[in-house]
Design an enzyme around this catalytic site. Structure first.
Site, PDB file in Angstrom:
ATOM      1  N   ALA A  53      -2.105   9.247  -4.725  1.00 21.26           N
ATOM      2  CA  ALA A  53      -0.720   8.823  -4.915  1.00 21.26           C
ATOM      3  C   ALA A  53      -0.533   7.358  -4.542  1.00 21.26           C
ATOM      4  O   ALA A  53       0.566   6.823  -4.650  1.00 21.26           O
ATOM      5  CB  ALA A  53       0.195   9.700  -4.076  1.00 21.26           C
ATOM      6  N   GLY A  54      -1.594   6.704  -4.083  1.00 18.26           N
ATOM      7  CA  GLY A  54      -1.453   5.327  -3.609  1.00 18.26           C
ATOM      8  C   GLY A  54      -0.852   5.293  -2.216  1.00 18.26           C
ATOM      9  O   GLY A  54      -0.291   4.283  -1.795  1.00 18.26           O
ATOM     10  N   LEU A  55      -0.948   6.421  -1.464  1.00 12.92           N
ATOM     11  CA  LEU A  55      -0.373   6.474  -0.118  1.00 12.92           C
ATOM     12  C   LEU A  55      -1.467   6.536   0.955  1.00 12.92           C
ATOM     13  O   LEU A  55      -1.217   6.900   2.094  1.00 12.92           O
ATOM     14  CB  LEU A  55       0.593   7.674  -0.004  1.00 12.92           C
ATOM     15  CG  LEU A  55       1.778   7.621  -0.982  1.00 12.92           C
ATOM     16  CD1 LEU A  55       2.633   8.888  -0.873  1.00 12.92           C
ATOM     17  CD2 LEU A  55       2.661   6.392  -0.745  1.00 12.92           C
ATOM     18  N   SER A  56      -2.688   6.200   0.548  1.00 12.18           N
ATOM     19  CA  SER A  56      -3.807   6.026   1.484  1.00 12.18           C
ATOM     20  C   SER A  56      -4.215   7.269   2.249  1.00 12.18           C
ATOM     21  O   SER A  56      -4.422   7.213   3.465  1.00 12.18           O
ATOM     22  CB  SER A  56      -3.487   4.919   2.489  1.00 12.18           C
ATOM     23  OG  SER A  56      -3.584   3.711   1.844  1.00 12.18           O
TER      24      SER A  56
ATOM     25  N   SER B 131      -7.046   8.472   1.946  1.00 14.95           N
ATOM     26  CA  SER B 131      -8.435   8.233   2.341  1.00 14.95           C
ATOM     27  C   SER B 131      -8.515   7.442   3.651  1.00 14.95           C
ATOM     28  O   SER B 131      -9.313   7.772   4.527  1.00 14.95           O
ATOM     29  CB  SER B 131      -9.225   7.544   1.223  1.00 14.95           C
ATOM     30  OG  SER B 131      -8.576   6.374   0.839  1.00 14.95           O
TER      31      SER B 131
ATOM     32  N   ASP C  15      -4.903  -0.695   4.560  1.00 13.59           N
ATOM     33  CA  ASP C  15      -4.629   0.737   4.729  1.00 13.59           C
ATOM     34  C   ASP C  15      -5.120   1.246   6.084  1.00 13.59           C
ATOM     35  O   ASP C  15      -4.403   1.945   6.800  1.00 13.59           O
ATOM     36  CB  ASP C  15      -5.313   1.548   3.613  1.00 13.59           C
ATOM     37  CG  ASP C  15      -4.947   1.035   2.233  1.00 13.59           C
ATOM     38  OD1 ASP C  15      -3.977   0.252   2.135  1.00 13.59           O
ATOM     39  OD2 ASP C  15      -5.624   1.411   1.264  1.00 13.59           O
TER      40      ASP C  15
ATOM     41  N   TYR D 254     -10.469  -1.979  -9.808  1.00 12.82           N
ATOM     42  CA  TYR D 254     -10.114  -2.639  -8.547  1.00 12.82           C
ATOM     43  C   TYR D 254     -11.133  -3.749  -8.234  1.00 12.82           C
ATOM     44  O   TYR D 254     -10.764  -4.899  -7.979  1.00 12.82           O
ATOM     45  CB  TYR D 254     -10.085  -1.599  -7.426  1.00 12.82           C
ATOM     46  CG  TYR D 254      -9.590  -2.130  -6.106  1.00 12.82           C
ATOM     47  CD1 TYR D 254      -8.274  -1.977  -5.714  1.00 12.82           C
ATOM     48  CD2 TYR D 254     -10.457  -2.793  -5.233  1.00 12.82           C
ATOM     49  CE1 TYR D 254      -7.819  -2.458  -4.503  1.00 12.82           C
ATOM     50  CE2 TYR D 254     -10.020  -3.282  -4.025  1.00 12.82           C
ATOM     51  CZ  TYR D 254      -8.697  -3.106  -3.656  1.00 12.82           C
ATOM     52  OH  TYR D 254      -8.262  -3.598  -2.449  1.00 12.82           O
TER      53      TYR D 254
HETATM   54  C1  GLA Z   1      -5.678  -0.311  -1.968  1.00  8.05           C
HETATM   55  C2  GLA Z   1      -6.660  -0.959  -1.014  1.00  8.05           C
HETATM   56  C3  GLA Z   1      -5.967  -1.977  -0.105  1.00  8.05           C
HETATM   57  C4  GLA Z   1      -5.131  -2.969  -0.921  1.00  8.05           C
HETATM   58  C5  GLA Z   1      -4.244  -2.230  -1.929  1.00  8.05           C
HETATM   59  C6  GLA Z   1      -3.541  -3.186  -2.864  1.00  8.05           C
HETATM   60  O1  GLA Z   1      -4.742   0.473  -1.260  1.00  8.05           O
HETATM   61  O2  GLA Z   1      -7.287   0.017  -0.212  1.00  8.05           O
HETATM   62  O3  GLA Z   1      -6.924  -2.653   0.674  1.00  8.05           O
HETATM   63  O4  GLA Z   1      -5.923  -3.918  -1.545  1.00  8.05           O
HETATM   64  O5  GLA Z   1      -4.985  -1.313  -2.716  1.00  8.05           O
HETATM   65  O6  GLA Z   1      -2.658  -3.987  -2.169  1.00  8.05           O
END
Ligand code: GLA
Length: 379
Positions: free
Chosen positions: A124-127, A129, A173, A222
């Site tokens: 979800a882009g909410l880290s 991991s 993150d 990425y």
């Molecule tokens: C991912 C990466 C981060 C950062 C974002 C974009 O979440 O893990 O280090 O680069 O993308 O801002």
């Protein structure tokens, strides 16, 4: 049941009751502004989520690792020193990556049994991991009494990502998972790791909204951005040799390379340079308590990520537009790496209910997709 009690009972169910079990956790994060700046030694402004990953662990006295991920009802095991990337059991790579990073840094650890569960939304882009990496590193730190501070611990997580998983991500993150304070934004200078906590402008709140499209973060898109930024730096150094990263570049420097590098590279660099400036303005807006200013910067950030950095998608754009079309959302943008996942929205607290009722419905009308709303600081 609390997260801690729950993971303990899962651990005991899988491995049996006994002494010496430690429990650690770490949160997911949402980034308010400062995207794709961290690996360019720039500024970021994330905040931790109320969602966490939990890890319970017990030392085994040998060099075996046994893992159990409750969310997948899956097991995995490996021998210390023989951790290898697994194509099949992807979640286990984050644990192995942390073990690998600790060993590379010379920390003395032995084998352990681990149980893992979490409620950070995945892809979800909410880290999720980074939450798993930091929670694992915290558990192993407790278990083997490692002398490791929270910044170093974040770098262990980053090394898992960079050296084991193969994603050339920055530090945002893991730094937020390790050092973030609930309810506060964390302003990080990714050049020297200095940081400071900030409050949101009064009477405002943040809401993350999932587009319903999972973030398609194949590491190649990425890593390609990371390489394009490097290419930009190489061109900039020919103009001004003291530039060592995009953090050092100014708008004038960019003008100097315009036409001398492919337009794509120029635009990638323009995003990073302008985004760093926006983060500094956002910090000022937060300190001066001006929500409308912070929101305007978020909208600008989205346009730059969409047009210059090329990491948006039609669904993220539609969700930002729906938010913008209300008369109360102050700012919205894609958050995290992009390519799907979530937007982050800033709005007055008293409009939270309107937002929850209206935005997903309007988004559904526009795209036919179901959005999921995650209040970042539930009132
Ligand atoms: C991912 C990466 C981060 C950062 C974002 C974009 O979440 O893990 O280090 O680069 O993308 O801002």
């Amino acid at each position: 049941m609390t997260g801690e009690a729950e993971i303990l009972s899962i651990f005991e169910h899988i491995y049996g009751v006994g002494e010496g079990v430690v429990v650690a956790s770490a949160p997911g994060r949402v980034n308010i502004i400062g995207e794709h700046t961290d690996y360019n030694e720039g500024y970021v402004l994330p905040t931790p989520l109320g969602h966490h990953t939990w890890v319970a662990a017990r030392s085994r006295g040998d060099s075996e690792f046994r893992l159990y991920a409750h969310d997948y009802r899956e097991r995995y095991s490996f021998t210390l020193g023989e951790q290898r990337f697994s194509d099949k059991t992807r979640w286990a790579n984050y644990v192995m990556g942390v073990v690998d990073a600790l060993r590379r840094r010379g920390y003395d650890i032995g084998g352990a049994d681990l149980a893992i569960k979490g409620d950070v939304p995945q892809s979800a882009g909410l880290s999720s991991s980074a939450a798993l990496e930091v929670a694992t590193a915290r558990a192993l730190k407790q278990l083997f009494k490692l002398d490791i501070d929270p910044v170093e611990l974040a770098y262990v997580g980053k090394s898992a990502e960079n050296d084991f998983i193969g994603l050339q991500s920055g530090i945002m993150d893991q730094f937020c998972a390790s050092l973030g304070k609930r309810g506060e934004a964390l302003f990080i200078d990714c050049r020297d790791n200095s940081y400071r906590n900030l409050k949101l402008p009064w009477w405002n709140t943040l809401v993350a909204v999932h587009t319903g499209i999972n973030r398609k973060l194949d590491s190649s898109a990425y890593n390609e951005r990371v390489a394009q930024c490097r290419e930009g730096v190489a061109a900039l150094r020919r103009v001004r040799p003291e530039i060592s990263s995009l953090r050092d570049a100014t708008a004038e420097d960019l003008e100097a390379i315009k036409g001398k590098v492919p337009d794509l590279i120029y635009r990638r660099c323009r995003h990073v340079v302008s985004e760093n400036a926006r983060v500094l303005s956002a910090v000022e807006a937060m300190e001066l308590n001006v929500g409308s200013k912070l929101g305007a910067l978020m909208y600008e950030s989205h346009v730059s990520l969409r047009d210059d950095y090329g990491v948006s998608c039609p669904e993220l754009d539609a969700l930002v537009k729906v938010a913008m079309d209300t008369d109360y959302v102050l700012g919205a943008r894609l958050t995290g790496a992009g390519f799907g996942g979530c937007t982050i929205n800033l709005l007055p607290i008293h409009n939270l209910r309107d937002f929850v009722e209206e935005v997903p419905a309007l988004y559904r009308e526009a795209t036919g997709l179901d959005a999921v709303v995650y209040p970042v600081q539930p009132q």
